[in-house]
Scaffold this motif. Sequence first.
Motif, short mmCIF file in Angstrom:
data_model
loop_
_atom_site.label_atom_id
_atom_site.label_comp_id
_atom_site.label_asym_id
_atom_site.label_seq_id
_atom_site.Cartn_x
_atom_site.Cartn_y
_atom_site.Cartn_z
N VAL A 301 0.84 -1.20 0.00
CA VAL A 301 0.00 0.00 0.00
C VAL A 301 0.87 1.24 0.00
O VAL A 301 2.04 1.21 0.40
CB VAL A 301 -0.95 0.00 1.21
N ASP A 302 0.29 2.35 -0.44
CA ASP A 302 1.02 3.62 -0.48
C ASP A 302 0.95 4.37 0.84
O ASP A 302 1.84 5.15 1.16
CB ASP A 302 0.46 4.51 -1.60
N ASN A 303 -0.13 4.13 1.61
CA ASN A 303 -0.29 4.82 2.89
C ASN A 303 -0.93 3.85 3.87
O ASN A 303 -2.08 3.43 3.67
CB ASN A 303 -1.15 6.08 2.73
N TYR A 304 -0.19 3.47 4.90
CA TYR A 304 -0.66 2.45 5.83
C TYR A 304 -1.97 2.87 6.50
O TYR A 304 -2.89 2.05 6.64
CB TYR A 304 0.41 2.18 6.90
N PHE A 305 -2.07 4.12 6.91
CA PHE A 305 -3.26 4.55 7.65
C PHE A 305 -4.51 4.47 6.78
O PHE A 305 -5.52 3.89 7.20
CB PHE A 305 -3.08 5.99 8.16
N THR A 306 -4.45 5.03 5.58
CA THR A 306 -5.66 5.09 4.76
C THR A 306 -6.05 3.73 4.20
O THR A 306 -7.24 3.47 3.97
CB THR A 306 -5.50 6.08 3.60
N GLN A 310 -7.59 2.07 8.15
CA GLN A 310 -9.00 2.37 7.89
C GLN A 310 -9.71 1.23 7.14
O GLN A 310 -10.91 1.32 6.89
CB GLN A 310 -9.14 3.68 7.10
N LEU A 311 -8.99 0.19 6.83
CA LEU A 311 -9.59 -0.96 6.17
C LEU A 311 -10.56 -1.64 7.13
O LEU A 311 -10.23 -1.91 8.28
CB LEU A 311 -8.47 -1.93 5.77
N ALA A 312 -11.77 -1.91 6.66
CA ALA A 312 -12.82 -2.45 7.53
C ALA A 312 -13.43 -3.69 6.89
O ALA A 312 -13.94 -3.64 5.77
CB ALA A 312 -13.91 -1.39 7.76
N ALA A 351 -17.78 4.20 2.66
CA ALA A 351 -17.53 5.13 1.55
C ALA A 351 -16.06 5.53 1.47
O ALA A 351 -15.65 6.15 0.48
CB ALA A 351 -18.40 6.37 1.69
N LEU A 352 -15.27 5.20 2.51
CA LEU A 352 -13.83 5.46 2.43
C LEU A 352 -13.25 4.69 1.25
O LEU A 352 -13.68 3.57 0.97
CB LEU A 352 -13.14 5.05 3.72
#
Length: 489
Positions: A301-306, A310-312, A351-352
């Motif tokens: 991934v490019d950004n761990y947080f997003t 935030q992965l659900a 929707a993220l």
Amino acid sequence: MSRNRLTTTAGAPVADNQNSQTAGPQGPVLLQDYQLLEKLAHQNRERIPERVVHANGWGARGTFTVTGDISRYTRADLFQGLGRQTEVIARFSNVAGEQGAADAERDVRGFAVKFYTDEGNWDLVGNNTPVFFVRDPYKFPDFIRSQKRHPRTNRRSNTAQWDFWSLSPESLHQVTILMSDRGLPQTPMNMNGYGSHTFSLWNDQGERFWVKFHFKTRQGHAFFTDEEAKAVIGEDRESYQKALFGAIDAGQFPKWTLYIQVMSQAEAERADFDPFDLTKVWPHGDYPLIEVGELELNRNVDNYFTEIEQLAFSPSNIVPGIGHSPDKMLQARVFAYADAHRYRLGTHYEALPVNAPKAPVAHYHKDGAMNFFGHKTGNPDAFYEPNSFGGPVEDPSVKEPPLPLAGDGDRHDHRLGNDDVSQPRALFELFDTAERERLCANIANAMDGVPDEIVARQLALFDRVHADYGDGVRQALAARGRSARKAAE
């Protein structure tokens, strides 16, 4: 090289991103420095609540490719056609540890995959073990509390852990797996994944089949002993993250083969065990593995947080052709997982971008925190259903056949009449002498500080599984300078 101009979140260009506005060279800072206020306010809000369980995790993106034809069992679009590919994202995790916990701790691992199918997202949310500690969701919060921190000491408690297990004989199967070699895989790539629960598939004819999902690692199994894990943790507390990210970054893409076991309703009715019991496995000799496809993780991934934090995932995310079962634990997770995300991420968490389906979305959910997407109905007058303004309507063609459920609505004793020792016995008998010795030593290590009466209660459960199991743990305890009495006959 030309570079983009730095702006505020409102799009205004930033002239100076190095110095605060002050009344003079020595201050004080001016309240009108809105750029400073914005940076400080955003920093205060950069963290979100961590997951209650599975907080510490590692993930990547990839593809799923169909290699076996299971169209007779399911109409699910992603399984139609050999070679069919579906984009996925996967997350692996510890269960009990908080964010920042050491990766190489003995613990069950989460194994979750989100399939971005043409008919919506399918989330297969499981573990690296085919069973679990409890079979009734009423006990799940109690189990998790026993694995978390003691309210007085604020430390993990071996006593609480073994107290709960010794009072819950249904945990024997999972405890045996956890304390065996496979309870401490070296990396996420060296472990299997399981849907664990019994799920269902259904086809265009409305026929339903009960299924178990298995991801078998192509990298082979590799494990740490407790002593090896301590050395790894002393050098690198994030060894799993390093291994997974590094392998993909080097082009060594990890792979798993997805299999299913299939059981008909008639077979379920005559089985000599409850096929919907999460503490049980289905014997492979009776329900052989059927190859379905290949999971490959091939992009970090490019950004761990997003993309990972935030992965659900939720078992409530199914697609036409895949369904649930009477598994009580699964029924509870259908609610609990989605509700955890609504609390942790917000009302419209799906929707993220990382959670949003690739398939078209049309629904009537409105307003609330995080509604940044406006109407999903195509017409501002269509904000309820039924309506006369061209809003989205139901599609009877994807109606799922009814689950064969019946009952009296009572609270039934989930332990009454259940055989909690035969499957752990079969597993124990598969272990060779060295594997048994490591299993018993791991248990003895994990019983450090546990009161004698709790140890004795747990040993009585091991004795019921196999005489060599209980005696092996006693010998391992004795090697640590601790005596343990034989259970009364």
